[in-house]
Every structure is written in C-alpha cells, then in structure tokens.
Design a protein around this motif. Structure first.
Motif, short mmCIF file in Angstrom:
data_model
loop_
_atom_site.label_atom_id
_atom_site.label_comp_id
_atom_site.label_asym_id
_atom_site.label_seq_id
_atom_site.Cartn_x
_atom_site.Cartn_y
_atom_site.Cartn_z
N GLY A 146 13.48 -19.01 -36.39
CA GLY A 146 14.89 -19.21 -36.00
C GLY A 146 15.64 -19.31 -37.50
O GLY A 146 16.80 -19.36 -37.39
N PHE B 16 12.38 -19.48 -30.93
CA PHE B 16 12.05 -18.35 -32.14
C PHE B 16 10.73 -18.36 -32.39
O PHE B 16 10.21 -17.45 -33.14
CB PHE B 16 13.06 -18.52 -33.16
N ALA C 290 21.21 -19.79 -28.36
CA ALA C 290 20.56 -20.66 -29.21
C ALA C 290 21.60 -21.55 -29.92
O ALA C 290 22.74 -21.15 -29.80
CB ALA C 290 19.88 -19.95 -30.25
#
Length: 309
Positions: free
Chosen positions: A259, A213, A235
């Motif tokens: 993220g 990210f 993820a």
C-alpha cells in the motif's frame, strides 16, 4: 415463433432487439420492477423495459414471480418458447412446463463453468483468457440444463466487467437467434452438462471492493477490472476514498509495506503490494471526476512513502 422474453439489465437488450428484428413475435416482455436509484432515489426503469417501450412491446413487471396471478398472466399468452436473458430471478418448475418448445436461457459463460449470477466477474477475477456464451434448455437446477449451443469469446488483457459484458451481450444476441432457428426447425441439440466439471460464480462480496494491498499485484489488477464500472475498487488516501478505475501490474520485487507509494514520476505512480507493484493509470478521488494518472498526480501531489489504506 411466439415467445415471452424475460430480461432486465443492459446485457439483455441486444437479445430482445435481435429477436424482434428477426421477426419473432414477442407477445410479452417480463422484467423486474422499477427501482429507486441515485441520490434522489428516483424510480429508474430497467433497460429492457425502456427498449421494449421503444419497440412497442407489452411489458409486465411482477413484484412476485411465483404468485398464482403472475403465472396466470404469462400462461394466458400461450407462447411457444420462454426466453430468459439475465432476468435476475429463478423461474420455478411451473413456468418451465408452460411452453411446448421449452424454456431457453442465455448464460455468459462456457457451462458448466461459472454457473450462477456473476460469471463475467469471476472469469476476469480468475485471470481467464477465454470465456463465452451458452444457450440451454432450462431445468429445475441453476444453469444445469442441456446445452444447445456455445461460442467462445477471448478476454482481452484490459477487458473490464463493463467492456466484456458488452462484447458478450452482442455474442449472446447472435447465439440466441441461431438457437431459436434450430428450435423452430426442430433441430436443437440437447447436450447434457458434465456436472463433475461444474463451478459456481456467486455474487462478489461487497468487501472485495476495498483493496487489500497485501495481495499480489496481478490479483489486485484482476479485482479492479472485475469491479469496473460498478461498484469500482477503492482504497483510502489521506483520509479520502480513491476509486481505482484502471491499473497495470509490474513484476518487480519490493520490501516496502503493501500500500506504500514507492515511486512518483510525472506520469507514473507505483504502489507496493504483497507481490509486485501496482501502477494506476486512472484514479478518482471522492467528490471529483475520474482522471488519467498524470492529471491525478498533478492535482494530488503524492509523496514517496505515503500510504494507501
């Protein structure tokens, strides 16, 4: 014309079907061996083999392409042309010398751009808006032969590897038929490639599927599109793997850690990246089915400040 067809995945099926419908004599279909797949490792037939069986064609699946016995089987067919569409192995020079009218390859890019095994993924990965299909006379190099025909194909903003492959496979079948017509009439052009403009499209490394990210949202979106449907980008969230099937990128600056979830609404989830925000529209938590974001949010109840890793 009498020909031998080399191909393996779904991409090659429309081309095989079109050749038969056009009335060419497919004397032999060469495809890769059946391979174990799935949790039970059940032997799975290549899509080209399945199509060839439906069409009543003879199928040959050599374990080793460059063995003398394999070459003998193909040479004894006495074909006028060899046609190669996503076979998955490189034909050596002894094969190129067999057919009197040449070996033809169908490649899903506008050569010399994206030579190699993964041109469709790289076109999406790089955010290209145009790609295409090339037919060429094969030579000893990898996708370096003289060009016969090329057709451009636009890449839609939401195209994935799956959707673009399907579009290109249909274009490829039409282009191949036109190419074979030219060869049969002795009118096929030979346009040398400009090797100085060549780029290479290698197989994507497995680690690219685990989303980083810290990269820009636009780049992450392209990665997700390029890996849909297989192997699918992912993820981890709350210790579980989450597949990202489709996302949009949002041009909005944030100082949050990449993220981290920065916003949760009824039908919207925004995740911080290195540049801009990522807005998933379809996610799949491991052990569950893919869900539109509204359903995923309802079942998961993520909170602002939680982290995708």
């Amino acid at each position: 014309m009498r020909l031998v067809f080399f191909g393996t995945p779904n991409f090659a099926v429309p081309s095989l079907r079109a050749i038969v419908e056009k009335g060419h004599e497919v004397a032999l279909v060469v495809t890769q061996p059946d391979k174990p797949a799935g949790r039970g490792l059940k032997l799975t037939l290549p899509p080209v083999k399945l199509e060839a069986q439906k069409l009543g064609l003879r199928v040959f699946q050599p374990e080793k392409l460059n063995e003398p016995e394999t070459l003998k089987v193909i040479a004894e067919v006495h074909s006028e042309v060899l046609v190669v569409v996503a076979y998955g192995r490189i034909l050596k020079e002894q094969y190129l010398a067999l057919p009197p009218k040449g070996c033809i390859n169908v490649h899903p890019s506008l050569l010399p751009k994206y030579r190699g095994p993964a041109p469709i993924q790289h076109a999406i990965l790089n955010g290209d808006q145009i790609t295409g299909v090339t037919t060429m006379f094969m030579d000893a190099g990898m996708d370096t032969g003289d060009i016969i025909l090329q057709w451009e194909v636009p890449i839609d903003p939401d195209d994935t590897f799956g959707t673009l492959s399907q579009k290109l496979s249909e274009v490829a079948s039409e282009l191949l038929i036109e190419t074979l017509d030219l060869i049969e009439r002795g009118e096929a052009p030979r346009i040398p490639q400009d090797h100085s403009q060549a780029t290479y499209a290698p197989i994507l490394p497995p680690e690219i599927a685990h989303l980083d990210f810290s990269q820009p949202a636009v780049k992450l979106r392209n990665i997700i599109r390029a890996l849909n449907p297989d192997p699918c980008a992912f993820a981890f969230f709350r210790g579980k793997r989450v597949k990202f099937w489709m996302v949009q990128s949002v041009e909005e600056k944030t100082q949050e850690t990449p993220g981290r979830i920065v916003a949760v609404e009824k039908n919207k989830l925004l995740i911080a990246t290195g540049d801009g925000l990522l807005m998933p529209t379809e996610l799949q938590t491991e052990g569950k089915k893919p869900l539109p974001i509204s359903e995923w949010l309802k079942g998961t109840q993520p909170q602002v400040g939680e982290q995708f890793l």
